[in-house]
Structure formats: structure tokens, C-alpha cells
Design a protein around this motif. Structure first.
Motif, PDB file in Angstrom:
ATOM      1  N   VAL A 127     -23.447  29.084 -11.022  1.00 44.40           N
ATOM      2  CA  VAL A 127     -24.764  28.803 -11.849  1.00 44.40           C
ATOM      3  C   VAL A 127     -24.900  30.070 -12.553  1.00 44.40           C
ATOM      4  N   GLU A 128     -25.215  29.836 -13.987  1.00 48.21           N
ATOM      5  CA  GLU A 128     -25.338  30.783 -14.998  1.00 48.21           C
ATOM      6  C   GLU A 128     -26.755  30.365 -15.858  1.00 48.21           C
ATOM      7  N   ALA A 129     -27.912  31.199 -15.961  1.00 54.09           N
ATOM      8  CA  ALA A 129     -29.253  31.034 -16.281  1.00 54.09           C
ATOM      9  C   ALA A 129     -30.056  31.843 -16.989  1.00 54.09           C
ATOM     10  N   ILE A 130     -30.885  31.189 -17.944  1.00 58.94           N
ATOM     11  CA  ILE A 130     -32.004  32.229 -18.459  1.00 58.94           C
ATOM     12  C   ILE A 130     -32.899  31.694 -17.818  1.00 58.94           C
ATOM     13  N   LEU A 131     -33.660  32.383 -17.094  1.00 65.23           N
ATOM     14  CA  LEU A 131     -34.742  31.658 -16.103  1.00 65.23           C
ATOM     15  C   LEU A 131     -36.080  32.494 -16.181  1.00 65.23           C
ATOM     16  N   ASN A 132     -36.182  33.568 -17.212  1.00 66.62           N
ATOM     17  CA  ASN A 132     -37.685  34.123 -17.407  1.00 66.62           C
ATOM     18  C   ASN A 132     -37.876  34.038 -19.131  1.00 66.62           C
ATOM     19  N   GLY A 133     -38.835  33.241 -19.118  1.00 71.21           N
ATOM     20  CA  GLY A 133     -39.425  32.903 -20.419  1.00 71.21           C
ATOM     21  C   GLY A 133     -39.569  34.158 -21.450  1.00 71.21           C
ATOM     22  N   THR A 134     -40.562  35.245 -20.457  1.00 72.34           N
ATOM     23  CA  THR A 134     -41.178  36.234 -21.122  1.00 72.34           C
ATOM     24  C   THR A 134     -39.990  37.198 -21.554  1.00 72.34           C
ATOM     25  N   SER A 135     -38.921  37.331 -20.824  1.00 69.10           N
ATOM     26  CA  SER A 135     -37.933  38.374 -21.169  1.00 69.10           C
ATOM     27  C   SER A 135     -37.046  37.573 -22.190  1.00 69.10           C
ATOM     28  N   ASN A 136     -36.918  36.502 -22.267  1.00 72.37           N
ATOM     29  CA  ASN A 136     -36.264  35.680 -23.377  1.00 72.37           C
ATOM     30  C   ASN A 136     -36.973  35.851 -24.657  1.00 72.37           C
ATOM     31  N   PHE A 137     -38.141  35.835 -24.459  1.00 71.97           N
ATOM     32  CA  PHE A 137     -39.006  35.948 -25.768  1.00 71.97           C
ATOM     33  C   PHE A 137     -38.971  37.220 -26.247  1.00 71.97           C
ATOM     34  N   ILE A 138     -39.107  38.238 -25.457  1.00 75.90           N
ATOM     35  CA  ILE A 138     -38.998  39.956 -25.929  1.00 75.90           C
ATOM     36  C   ILE A 138     -37.632  39.863 -26.642  1.00 75.90           C
ATOM     37  N   LEU A 139     -36.688  39.651 -25.848  1.00 78.05           N
ATOM     38  CA  LEU A 139     -35.129  39.839 -26.433  1.00 78.05           C
ATOM     39  C   LEU A 139     -35.029  39.194 -27.877  1.00 78.05           C
ATOM     40  N   THR A 140     -35.457  37.902 -27.940  1.00 76.54           N
ATOM     41  CA  THR A 140     -35.383  37.207 -29.173  1.00 76.54           C
ATOM     42  C   THR A 140     -36.081  37.736 -30.211  1.00 76.54           C
ATOM     43  N   ASN A 141     -37.261  38.303 -30.249  1.00 74.44           N
ATOM     44  CA  ASN A 141     -38.065  38.961 -30.962  1.00 74.44           C
ATOM     45  C   ASN A 141     -37.859  40.346 -31.373  1.00 74.44           C
ATOM     46  N   MET A 142     -37.355  41.050 -30.525  1.00 72.97           N
ATOM     47  CA  MET A 142     -36.572  42.302 -30.965  1.00 72.97           C
ATOM     48  C   MET A 142     -35.336  42.079 -31.887  1.00 72.97           C
ATOM     49  N   ARG A 143     -34.721  41.193 -31.578  1.00 72.82           N
ATOM     50  CA  ARG A 143     -33.493  40.819 -32.484  1.00 72.82           C
ATOM     51  C   ARG A 143     -33.880  40.377 -33.808  1.00 72.82           C
ATOM     52  N   GLU A 144     -34.840  39.249 -33.939  1.00 69.01           N
ATOM     53  CA  GLU A 144     -35.060  38.860 -35.096  1.00 69.01           C
ATOM     54  C   GLU A 144     -36.130  39.329 -35.991  1.00 69.01           C
ATOM     55  N   LYS A 145     -37.049  40.218 -35.493  1.00 63.96           N
ATOM     56  CA  LYS A 145     -37.877  41.038 -36.228  1.00 63.96           C
ATOM     57  C   LYS A 145     -37.678  42.657 -36.274  1.00 63.96           C
ATOM     58  N   GLY A 146     -36.619  42.943 -35.739  1.00 64.34           N
ATOM     59  CA  GLY A 146     -36.163  44.473 -35.488  1.00 64.34           C
ATOM     60  C   GLY A 146     -37.276  45.290 -34.785  1.00 64.34           C
ATOM     61  N   LEU A 147     -38.106  44.832 -33.703  1.00 67.96           N
ATOM     62  CA  LEU A 147     -39.250  45.655 -33.310  1.00 67.96           C
ATOM     63  C   LEU A 147     -38.705  46.438 -32.248  1.00 67.96           C
ATOM     64  N   PRO A 148     -39.100  47.370 -31.794  1.00 72.92           N
ATOM     65  CA  PRO A 148     -38.889  48.057 -30.281  1.00 72.92           C
ATOM     66  C   PRO A 148     -39.679  46.984 -29.234  1.00 72.92           C
ATOM     67  N   PHE A 149     -39.006  47.565 -28.012  1.00 71.70           N
ATOM     68  CA  PHE A 149     -39.379  46.809 -26.905  1.00 71.70           C
ATOM     69  C   PHE A 149     -40.890  46.699 -26.402  1.00 71.70           C
ATOM     70  N   HIS A 150     -41.661  47.993 -26.797  1.00 70.79           N
ATOM     71  CA  HIS A 150     -42.999  47.854 -26.193  1.00 70.79           C
ATOM     72  C   HIS A 150     -44.015  46.956 -27.269  1.00 70.79           C
ATOM     73  N   GLU A 151     -43.501  47.235 -28.602  1.00 69.98           N
ATOM     74  CA  GLU A 151     -44.532  46.312 -29.406  1.00 69.98           C
ATOM     75  C   GLU A 151     -44.295  44.832 -29.164  1.00 69.98           C
ATOM     76  N   VAL A 152     -43.031  44.360 -29.072  1.00 70.33           N
ATOM     77  CA  VAL A 152     -42.674  42.791 -28.694  1.00 70.33           C
ATOM     78  C   VAL A 152     -43.598  42.358 -27.554  1.00 70.33           C
ATOM     79  N   LEU A 153     -43.389  43.277 -26.313  1.00 68.03           N
ATOM     80  CA  LEU A 153     -44.045  43.297 -25.088  1.00 68.03           C
ATOM     81  C   LEU A 153     -45.831  42.927 -25.280  1.00 68.03           C
ATOM     82  N   LYS A 154     -46.178  43.671 -26.186  1.00 66.98           N
ATOM     83  CA  LYS A 154     -47.875  43.605 -26.500  1.00 66.98           C
ATOM     84  C   LYS A 154     -48.053  42.179 -27.128  1.00 66.98           C
TER      85      LYS A 154
END
Length: 424
Positions: free
Chosen positions: A153-180
Motif C-alpha cells: 500500500v502506498e498513499a498520500i493520507l494527510n490533506g494538510t501536508s499535501n496542501f502545504i507541499l503543493t503550495n510551497m512548490r506552486e507559489k514558491g513560499l516557505p513552509f511557515h507561510e503556507v501553514l498559516k
């Protein structure tokens, strides 16, 4: 006909979603079940708080009052933590009720106990909502287990983490800003540790392991790492190289041992979960007959989670339900798709000082880039990097998912390749 009487334990986001779904889809449920489903009681922490519910509904802080509802058939549990959720559901089963839960922490620890008790009592435990919100993976795996063996089984199981990583990549923002931003949008809690440190995905993986293999690995043996150390610079370099960072939960049973982890990994466009973005969840199951089966959907939220719980309700109460009594999944000696007697090599990105690193693993450099005092290396080496990490405490290592292959006799190149790395 008399209605189907149900009770709710907890009236937070998920509990309210279940109540709302039962009311807005009353006609659909009645058409499927032949009877109306009515919430008769709700267990809450604060009995003085005003709730927008029908006048007949019992609001109580006493679980015994819930159990004493005449003709109670189903208990929905949507509270947090191992206790009192486990005790409540165990008592509800003893009372003769079916139980449906969204409590991943409790079910990861006590799920097998509840399932065994339910089987002995000819009751049902619904737990679709514990793993991926509205993504119907529990039902999908249960159906596959009618005939198939499950290898991994291989999975992406947490929507919060996936949202943060997606937006860090697409918007070039640091972790703490996307978390907020995630917190403002309601995708992350005020205390997001469970999501961003990998605990939420870990509990869900243990539930999927129990379902798929009939047991879980020792919890302390599962590698768990969150996404807090992923930087915008790293993501930028990976993006240029054609990789995305995904927080992957993976488990494979190989003969008498589990290989499992929850950690950030790199995926390329050929990887089946490459396109899963934002708050979406997805689970890929490798099976003996059906091959790789992937299920994707909303990972969290009031209505997706409520949907999973209400679908569990329809599953148990339909007259001709074909639910399995007990998981009897097993893994044969031939169950692994890899030959463990042969050396496997894999691709990794390692990040360290520009002076290079030292290690005993066979290493070949495939790509490199220097950023200030750091060097990024895409390398190929033996799948076990334990010694490499032991000798290089400051090294950051990302495994590239899906890049395992058989070694081809390059051991004689080892010393030369290590020198190439050291002399960067």
C-alpha cells in the motif's frame, strides 16, 4: 415502519456533518434502507451549550443515557483520542448496536479488538472515515480481499501536508507561510503537529496495514518523519529536476517482515500519485490479480468524512449486505514482487556540505547542483542508506519513490565513485 434509531458521540465538525447528512439525504437513505434513520441522542462535553438539532433529540453528557435509548441500533463515534472512544464503542457493541467511527487514533490502537468483538456478537464496525475522509479505500480493499492478495500500500493520507507541499512548490513560499494559509482556510488545526509531523498519516497507515495484512508492524519500527524540514529551496531544485515532494505512507509485507515508512519522498511524472495535489488523498494498492489499484478523493472535511460514515451505515443495514465477517488476508512466500536475495538499488537525492560525504554504500552520481554551501546530488545506491546516514549525521536524504531495480554488478566501481563524491 419504525425508524432506525441512531446516536452520535461527539458533535464537533464531524458529528455535525453526520447529523446534517442524515437530514439532507433523508429521502435517499429511506429509499435505500426502506426505513428512516433518526438521530435520537447526542453525547456532548458541555450540556449547556445550544445546539441546532430537532427538539426530540436527547442532548446529554452521560453515555449511559445514550445506551438506554429504547431500540437504539447504531452508534456513530466522532470524538478524539483513544479513550473514552474505545470504551464507549465496546459497550455499544455489548448492548447490541452496530458502531461506526471516524476516530483514527483509537482505531489504529484498538481496531482489531473491536472487530473481533463485533464478529463474536454478529455486529458491525464501520471505519471507512478513519483513513481518508470521503475516499472509499476501506471498502475497496475489503472487496479486493475477496480473492486478491495485497502486496503493498502506498498513499498520500494527510490533506494538510499535501496542501502545504503543493503550495510551497506552486507559489514558491516557505513552509511557515503556507501553514498559516492552511490554518486560515481551515485545512490545518491551531496545533497542526499531528498532521505536519506525520502522526495522522501513521495512524491511518496502521489501520490499512491491519486491514490488508491482518496485522501491523511494531509501531516503533515504522520510520516516521514529518514535513517541517522541507525547505522552499529544496522544492525548487527538485522541481527543476522533474520531481515533486510528496508525504508518502508506504507499507509492504515481504515474507516475515514489514517494510514501512511515513516520510517526505520524491516522485516523478511516472509515479501514479504524482498528480495528487492540495487537500486530496490517494491510495495505491498493489494486488496479485488486479495489479495496482488507485483510489483518490477528498481526504478530510465535515461532509467528506460524514459521507464515509453514512455510507458505512447503508452498508451494514442493507438487507443483502455482503460484508466480510473477518479479514483473512495472508501473504504467501511468493507474495513479494521483488527478489530479496538480490541486491536492490534505488535513487536518492542527498543534500549536504559541498565538501561531500563519506559512506560504504555503492554510490553513483546521476545529477548534481551546488546552492551556496550545499550540494544537491541525485545518486543511485543500495536501498539501505543506514550506514550512509550514520557516517554523515548532517546529510539530508530523500528517497525517490518507485525507482528500485536490480543491481548490475557495479561493486568494483565503489571506491572510484565515492572519490568522485568526496572530491566535489
Amino acid at each position: 415502519m419504525a425508524p432506525i434509531k441512531a446516536a452520535l458521540l461527539g458533535f464537533g465538525t464531524v458529528g455535525q456533518g453526520v447529523y446534517e447528512a442524515l437530514k439532507t439525504h433523508r429521502e435517499q437513505l429511506q429509499a435505500v434502507l426502506g426505513e428512516e434513520v433518526v438521530i435520537e441522542g447526542i453525547l456532548v462535553k458541555d450540556g449547556s451549550k445550544k445546539r441546532e438539532v430537532d427538539d426530540h433529540v436527547l442532548i446529554t453528557t452521560d453515555f449511559d443515557e445514550i445506551l438506554n435509548i429504547d431500540g437504539l441500533e447504531v452508534v456513530f463515534e466522532a470524538i478524539v483520542g483513544e479513550e473514552p472512544g474505545f470504551t464507549y464503542l465496546s459497550r455499544a457493541l455489548d448492548k447490541g448496536c452496530h458502531v461506526i467511527t471516524a476516530n483514527k487514533v483509537m482505531f489504529a490502537r484498538h481496531g482489531r479488538t473491536l472487530l473481533d468483538k463485533a464478529e463474536a456478537l454478529d455486529r458491525y464496525v464501520g471505519y471507512e472515515a478513519t483513513t481518508a475522509g470521503g475516499t472509499p479505500i476501506i471498502r475497496s480493499i475489503s472487496q479486493l480481499l475477496q480473492v486478491n492478495e495485497i502486496y503493498s500500500v502506498e498513499a498520500i493520507l494527510n490533506g494538510t501536508s499535501n496542501f502545504i507541499l503543493t503550495n510551497m512548490r506552486e507559489k514558491g513560499l516557505p513552509f511557515h507561510e503556507v501553514l498559516k494559509s492552511a490554518q486560515k482556510l481551515g485545512y490545518a488545526e491551531a496545533d497542526p503537529a499531528s498532521d505536519i509531523e506525520g502522526y495522522d498519516a501513521f495512524y491511518k497507515l496502521m489501520i490499512l496495514s491491519e486491514l490488508s495484512f491482518g496485522e501491523t508492524p511494531k509501531w516503533e519500527d515504522v520510520e516516521r518523519k514529518g514535513i517541517t524540514e522541507v525547505t522552499a529551496e529544496q522544492i525548487s531544485v527538485f522541481k527543476d529536476w522533474g520531481y515533486k515532494v510528496k508525504h508518502l505512507a508506504r507499507i509492504r509485507r515481504d515474507r516475515d517482515q514489514f517494510i514501512s515508512s511515513v516520510k517526505p519522498m520524491l516522485v516523478d511524472a511516472d509515479y501514479p500519485l504524482y498528480g495528487v495535489e492540495d487537500v486530496q488523498n490517494a491510495i495505491m494498492v498493489e494486488t496479485s490479480l488486479a495489479g495496482k489499484v488507485t483510489v483518490q478523493g477528498a481526504g478530510a472535511g465535515k461532509l467528506p468524512t460524514a459521507s464515509a460514515m453514512v455510507e458505512d451505515l447503508t452498508y451494514v443495514l442493507q438487507p443483502h449486505s455482503l460484508r466480510r465477517k473477518k479479514n483473512s488476508a495472508s501473504i504467501s512466500e511468493e507474495g513479494s514482487t521483488e527478489d530479496t536475495n538480490s541486491t536492490l538499488v534505488g535513487e536518492y537525492v542527498v543534500i549536504g556540505s559541498s565538501e561531500g560525504f563519506h559512506g560504504a554504500d555503492e554510490v553513483e552520481i546521476l545529477k548534481q547542483e551546488v546552492k551556496g554551501d550545499l550540494v544537491y546530488l541525485l545518486i543511485e545506491c543500495q536501498v539501505s542508506t543506514a550506514l550512509l546516514l550514520e557516517e554523515n549525521r548532517d546529510l539530508v536524504v530523500y528517497e525517490v519513490a518507485g525507482k528500485l531495480k536490480k543491481a548490475e554488478g557495479r561493486a568494483e566501481q565503489k571506491d572510484l565513485l565515492l572519490k568522485k563524491v568526496i572530491n566535489l
